[in-house]
Scaffold this motif. Structure first.
Motif, PDB file in Angstrom:
ATOM      1  N   SER A 244     -30.961 -17.979  44.196  1.00  0.00           N
ATOM      2  CA  SER A 244     -30.612 -16.725  44.864  1.00  0.00           C
ATOM      3  C   SER A 244     -31.746 -15.714  44.717  1.00  0.00           C
ATOM      4  O   SER A 244     -32.111 -15.022  45.669  1.00  0.00           O
ATOM      5  N   ALA A 245     -32.293 -15.627  43.509  1.00  0.00           N
ATOM      6  CA  ALA A 245     -33.402 -14.692  43.277  1.00  0.00           C
ATOM      7  C   ALA A 245     -34.641 -15.107  44.050  1.00  0.00           C
ATOM      8  O   ALA A 245     -35.370 -14.256  44.572  1.00  0.00           O
ATOM      9  N   LEU A 246     -34.906 -16.403  44.122  1.00  0.00           N
ATOM     10  CA  LEU A 246     -36.076 -16.903  44.844  1.00  0.00           C
ATOM     11  C   LEU A 246     -36.049 -16.479  46.303  1.00  0.00           C
ATOM     12  O   LEU A 246     -37.075 -16.096  46.886  1.00  0.00           O
ATOM     13  N   LEU A 247     -34.874 -16.519  46.923  1.00  0.00           N
ATOM     14  CA  LEU A 247     -34.732 -16.205  48.341  1.00  0.00           C
ATOM     15  C   LEU A 247     -34.577 -14.713  48.605  1.00  0.00           C
ATOM     16  O   LEU A 247     -34.873 -14.235  49.714  1.00  0.00           O
ATOM     17  N   TYR A 248     -34.144 -13.978  47.608  1.00  0.00           N
ATOM     18  CA  TYR A 248     -33.735 -12.582  47.793  1.00  0.00           C
ATOM     19  C   TYR A 248     -34.802 -11.675  48.403  1.00  0.00           C
ATOM     20  O   TYR A 248     -34.462 -10.814  49.232  1.00  0.00           O
ATOM     21  N   PRO A 249     -36.096 -11.770  48.065  1.00  0.00           N
ATOM     22  CA  PRO A 249     -37.070 -10.867  48.705  1.00  0.00           C
ATOM     23  C   PRO A 249     -37.117 -10.998  50.222  1.00  0.00           C
ATOM     24  O   PRO A 249     -37.648 -10.111  50.892  1.00  0.00           O
ATOM     25  N   GLY A 250     -36.570 -12.073  50.776  1.00  0.00           N
ATOM     26  CA  GLY A 250     -36.498 -12.227  52.220  1.00  0.00           C
ATOM     27  C   GLY A 250     -35.084 -12.099  52.759  1.00  0.00           C
ATOM     28  O   GLY A 250     -34.815 -11.326  53.681  1.00  0.00           O
TER      29      GLY A 250
ATOM     30  N   GLY B 201     -41.112 -25.891  51.936  1.00  0.00           N
ATOM     31  CA  GLY B 201     -40.247 -25.852  50.774  1.00  0.00           C
ATOM     32  C   GLY B 201     -38.795 -25.547  51.048  1.00  0.00           C
ATOM     33  O   GLY B 201     -38.033 -25.283  50.105  1.00  0.00           O
ATOM     34  N   LEU B 202     -38.356 -25.603  52.317  1.00  0.00           N
ATOM     35  CA  LEU B 202     -37.007 -25.176  52.672  1.00  0.00           C
ATOM     36  C   LEU B 202     -36.327 -26.153  53.625  1.00  0.00           C
ATOM     37  O   LEU B 202     -36.977 -26.730  54.495  1.00  0.00           O
ATOM     38  N   ARG B 203     -35.017 -26.308  53.440  1.00  0.00           N
ATOM     39  CA  ARG B 203     -34.162 -26.991  54.409  1.00  0.00           C
ATOM     40  C   ARG B 203     -32.987 -26.073  54.734  1.00  0.00           C
ATOM     41  O   ARG B 203     -32.616 -25.206  53.941  1.00  0.00           O
ATOM     42  N   PHE B 204     -32.393 -26.297  55.915  1.00  0.00           N
ATOM     43  CA  PHE B 204     -31.316 -25.451  56.393  1.00  0.00           C
ATOM     44  C   PHE B 204     -30.144 -26.325  56.824  1.00  0.00           C
ATOM     45  O   PHE B 204     -30.299 -27.207  57.664  1.00  0.00           O
ATOM     46  N   ARG B 205     -28.985 -26.065  56.249  1.00  0.00           N
ATOM     47  CA  ARG B 205     -27.795 -26.854  56.529  1.00  0.00           C
ATOM     48  C   ARG B 205     -26.771 -26.004  57.272  1.00  0.00           C
ATOM     49  O   ARG B 205     -26.442 -24.898  56.851  1.00  0.00           O
TER      50      ARG B 205
ATOM     51  N   ALA C  58     -28.955 -23.397  62.707  1.00  0.00           N
ATOM     52  CA  ALA C  58     -29.468 -24.351  61.721  1.00  0.00           C
ATOM     53  C   ALA C  58     -30.474 -25.301  62.367  1.00  0.00           C
ATOM     54  O   ALA C  58     -31.520 -25.611  61.776  1.00  0.00           O
ATOM     55  N   ALA C  59     -30.177 -25.753  63.578  1.00  0.00           N
ATOM     56  CA  ALA C  59     -31.100 -26.666  64.255  1.00  0.00           C
ATOM     57  C   ALA C  59     -32.441 -25.992  64.529  1.00  0.00           C
ATOM     58  O   ALA C  59     -33.512 -26.594  64.338  1.00  0.00           O
ATOM     59  N   ALA C  60     -32.408 -24.727  64.962  1.00  0.00           N
ATOM     60  CA  ALA C  60     -33.650 -24.014  65.246  1.00  0.00           C
ATOM     61  C   ALA C  60     -34.463 -23.812  63.972  1.00  0.00           C
ATOM     62  O   ALA C  60     -35.696 -23.978  63.966  1.00  0.00           O
ATOM     63  N   LEU C  61     -33.806 -23.477  62.879  1.00  0.00           N
ATOM     64  CA  LEU C  61     -34.513 -23.246  61.620  1.00  0.00           C
ATOM     65  C   LEU C  61     -35.109 -24.536  61.064  1.00  0.00           C
ATOM     66  O   LEU C  61     -36.242 -24.551  60.563  1.00  0.00           O
ATOM     67  N   GLU C  62     -34.369 -25.620  61.153  1.00  0.00           N
ATOM     68  CA  GLU C  62     -34.908 -26.902  60.713  1.00  0.00           C
ATOM     69  C   GLU C  62     -36.155 -27.266  61.527  1.00  0.00           C
ATOM     70  O   GLU C  62     -37.129 -27.812  60.993  1.00  0.00           O
ATOM     71  N   GLY C  63     -36.133 -26.917  62.811  1.00  0.00           N
ATOM     72  CA  GLY C  63     -37.273 -27.219  63.656  1.00  0.00           C
ATOM     73  C   GLY C  63     -38.533 -26.461  63.301  1.00  0.00           C
ATOM     74  O   GLY C  63     -39.639 -26.879  63.655  1.00  0.00           O
ATOM     75  N   LEU C  64     -38.400 -25.349  62.583  1.00  0.00           N
ATOM     76  CA  LEU C  64     -39.579 -24.584  62.174  1.00  0.00           C
ATOM     77  C   LEU C  64     -40.361 -25.259  61.059  1.00  0.00           C
ATOM     78  O   LEU C  64     -41.540 -24.957  60.857  1.00  0.00           O
ATOM     79  N   ARG C  65     -39.701 -26.124  60.286  1.00  0.00           N
ATOM     80  CA  ARG C  65     -40.331 -26.827  59.158  1.00  0.00           C
ATOM     81  C   ARG C  65     -41.038 -25.848  58.207  1.00  0.00           C
ATOM     82  O   ARG C  65     -42.212 -26.016  57.866  1.00  0.00           O
TER      83      ARG C  65
ATOM     84  N   PRO D 119     -33.755 -24.559  48.894  1.00  0.00           N
ATOM     85  CA  PRO D 119     -35.150 -24.743  48.495  1.00  0.00           C
ATOM     86  C   PRO D 119     -35.368 -26.171  47.977  1.00  0.00           C
ATOM     87  O   PRO D 119     -34.685 -26.616  47.064  1.00  0.00           O
ATOM     88  N   THR D 120     -36.295 -26.865  48.584  1.00  0.00           N
ATOM     89  CA  THR D 120     -36.629 -28.225  48.150  1.00  0.00           C
ATOM     90  C   THR D 120     -37.897 -28.252  47.306  1.00  0.00           C
ATOM     91  O   THR D 120     -38.090 -29.166  46.506  1.00  0.00           O
ATOM     92  N   ASP D 121     -38.755 -27.279  47.482  1.00  0.00           N
ATOM     93  CA  ASP D 121     -39.956 -27.112  46.658  1.00  0.00           C
ATOM     94  C   ASP D 121     -40.127 -25.611  46.437  1.00  0.00           C
ATOM     95  O   ASP D 121     -40.774 -24.931  47.228  1.00  0.00           O
ATOM     96  N   PRO D 122     -39.533 -25.069  45.364  1.00  0.00           N
ATOM     97  CA  PRO D 122     -39.567 -23.616  45.169  1.00  0.00           C
ATOM     98  C   PRO D 122     -40.959 -23.022  45.193  1.00  0.00           C
ATOM     99  O   PRO D 122     -41.146 -21.891  45.655  1.00  0.00           O
ATOM    100  N   HIS D 123     -41.956 -23.759  44.745  1.00  0.00           N
ATOM    101  CA  HIS D 123     -43.314 -23.212  44.690  1.00  0.00           C
ATOM    102  C   HIS D 123     -43.950 -23.054  46.068  1.00  0.00           C
ATOM    103  O   HIS D 123     -44.934 -22.335  46.203  1.00  0.00           O
ATOM    104  N   ALA D 124     -43.386 -23.696  47.073  1.00  0.00           N
ATOM    105  CA  ALA D 124     -43.922 -23.577  48.426  1.00  0.00           C
ATOM    106  C   ALA D 124     -43.237 -22.472  49.228  1.00  0.00           C
ATOM    107  O   ALA D 124     -43.674 -22.160  50.339  1.00  0.00           O
ATOM    108  N   VAL D 125     -42.187 -21.874  48.684  1.00  0.00           N
ATOM    109  CA  VAL D 125     -41.374 -20.919  49.436  1.00  0.00           C
ATOM    110  C   VAL D 125     -42.069 -19.551  49.507  1.00  0.00           C
ATOM    111  O   VAL D 125     -42.496 -19.010  48.489  1.00  0.00           O
ATOM    112  N   ASP D 126     -42.152 -19.010  50.706  1.00  0.00           N
ATOM    113  CA  ASP D 126     -42.567 -17.618  50.934  1.00  0.00           C
ATOM    114  C   ASP D 126     -41.330 -16.900  51.461  1.00  0.00           C
ATOM    115  O   ASP D 126     -41.019 -16.944  52.652  1.00  0.00           O
ATOM    116  N   ALA D 127     -40.603 -16.237  50.557  1.00  0.00           N
ATOM    117  CA  ALA D 127     -39.313 -15.655  50.926  1.00  0.00           C
ATOM    118  C   ALA D 127     -39.452 -14.533  51.946  1.00  0.00           C
ATOM    119  O   ALA D 127     -38.587 -14.369  52.810  1.00  0.00           O
ATOM    120  N   VAL D 128     -40.517 -13.747  51.857  1.00  0.00           N
ATOM    121  CA  VAL D 128     -40.679 -12.638  52.802  1.00  0.00           C
ATOM    122  C   VAL D 128     -40.885 -13.183  54.216  1.00  0.00           C
ATOM    123  O   VAL D 128     -40.272 -12.700  55.175  1.00  0.00           O
TER     124      VAL D 128
END
Length: 403
Positions: free
Chosen positions: A241-247, A289-293, A279-286, A316-325
């Protein structure tokens, strides 16, 4: 590539180090402590207030930020001033307190040293950093010492996002830092002392002492620390939750639910009018570090309480790759493109739109309303992020990689 670390690092917090030294730094002082349940010792999981009082230190008062000293109040709430039944120490409600109020409290209790120990979450719009600034301003004016017991930035040491612009100061943004500042509380305190206090308080602190972290570097996230996660607020129950929160915190400025009233706030997003396409549109962005269900949920509180919402759960599948903003901008742009029902949270008092206060200007809102792409919006603040990286450089206490 996944981060190569296979075992958690062993991080010692400032509180752990001060306690291991027998609290010698604070001996003989009359203390006012700004803290909540996140101000704990790793070995006992007990409160620093109990530990200090038990060690014979003179704790004259405790000050609880948003959510209260006990951490029970919801967003925008606090706990009333009371007396702690275990220690007999007065615990004041300090949420929203300005420097004048803090200064009055310090004088009333004869405080000569303020101790700050709160777990921040790394976002400009999280109010703990502004409680820090107000308490520092009061301490500078009163000639009171200030001690920060440092803790990790759970989302790492990289700076991301836009600066707060003049005219957009609010309880969720008090000074010109970027949306994800990448600093610890001790580092922020150094920046505030040198850059902000001379104008706000007319002087710097008489003494700023930071009990530094041991073993933390800016490339570490919470999952790397080996520390116990204590929710800094009721709606940040997990490190994800904290990892995603800045975005995803930007959804407080929209008409969608940000997942408050569910078990996964800021990871569940949706509204009654969202469907499978999001969800389909977000998954398509690739996004890295993120997946969308695709999911559905029924918030028990806040926006759309009691209404069936459809939307996404962010994994988050790879937290270190996530850019929450950047994630936050992509989420908003995709909603705009898919749903005419998407909109900004109305402000009945006629004030600035909440999304503007969260982002620090009207630029993101206006760009999205005009049809700008997420990439264009994100690229538009690159120069000011770089400026902030240069501004903060003299106040870094721990190693950083790029950014």
């Amino acid at each position: 590539m996944p981060h190569p670390r296979t075992e958690p690092a062993r991080i010692r917090t400032g509180a752990d180090r001060a306690a291991a030294d027998g609290w010698r730094l604070l001996a003989g002082r009359r203390l006012g402590i700004v803290t909540n349940p996140t101000g704990l010792l790793t070995d006992t999981l007990g409160s620093i207030v109990d530990a200090m009082a038990g060690a014979g230190l003179e704790v004259a008062a405790v000050y609880g930020p948003e959510h209260g000293f006990g951490g029970t109040a919801p967003a925008g709430g606090s706990e009333p001033t009371t007396v702690d039944p275990r220690t007999g120490i007065t615990v004041r409600d300090a949420y929203g307190a300005d420097a004048d109020r803090f200064a009055g409290w310090f004088a009333e209790r004869g405080i000569d040293t303020v101790v700050y120990d709160l777990q921040d979450v790394g976002a400009r719009f999280y109010t703990y950093v502004w409680t820090l600034l107000e308490a520092m301003t009061a301490a500078a004016r009163a000639g009171v010492g200030f001690v920060v017991l440092d803790r990790p930035n759970p989302v790492g040491g990289r700076a991301r996002g836009p600066l707060l612009h003049p005219g957009y100061v609010s309880p969720v943004g008090g000074e010109r830092i970027v949306q994800a500042h990448g600093l610890t509380a001790g580092e922020l305190a150094g920046l505030f002392d040198a850059v902000v206090l001379p104008a706000r308080a007319g002087r710097r602190l008489r003494a700023l002492e930071v009990v530094e972290l041991e073993g933390w570097t800016g490339d570490l996230l919470w999952v790397d620390t080996g520390l116990v996660w204590v929710p800094p607020s009721p709606n940040l129950p997990t490190p994800d939750s904290a990892l995603l929160y800045p975005g995803t915190g930007l959804f407080e400025g929209t008409t969608l639910s940000e997942g408050r009233g569910t078990t996964r706030p800021f990871a569940l997003l949706g509204a009654p009018w969202v469907d499978h396409r999001w969800a389909a549109a977000l998954e398509g962005l690739r996004l890295p570090g993120l997946r969308f269900r695709e999911t559905a949920f029924l918030p028990a509180a806040s926006k759309h309480a009691g209404e069936l919402c459809r939307g996404v759960q962010i994994h988050p599948t790879d937290p270190h790759a996530v850019d929450a903003v950047a994630l936050g901008v992509h989420l908003l742009a995709s909603l705009r493109d898919l749903y005419p029902e998407f909109g900004w949270r109305p402000e009945p008092d006629g004030g600035r739109p909440w999304i503007d206060l969260l982002t620090g200007s009207d630029r993101l809102r206006r760009a999205l309303d005009a049809g700008a792409s997420a990439e264009t919006i994100i690229g538009g603040w690159a120069d000011e992020t770089a400026d902030f990286v240069r501004t903060r450089a003299p106040y870094l206490r721990y190693p950083r990689g790029a950014g």
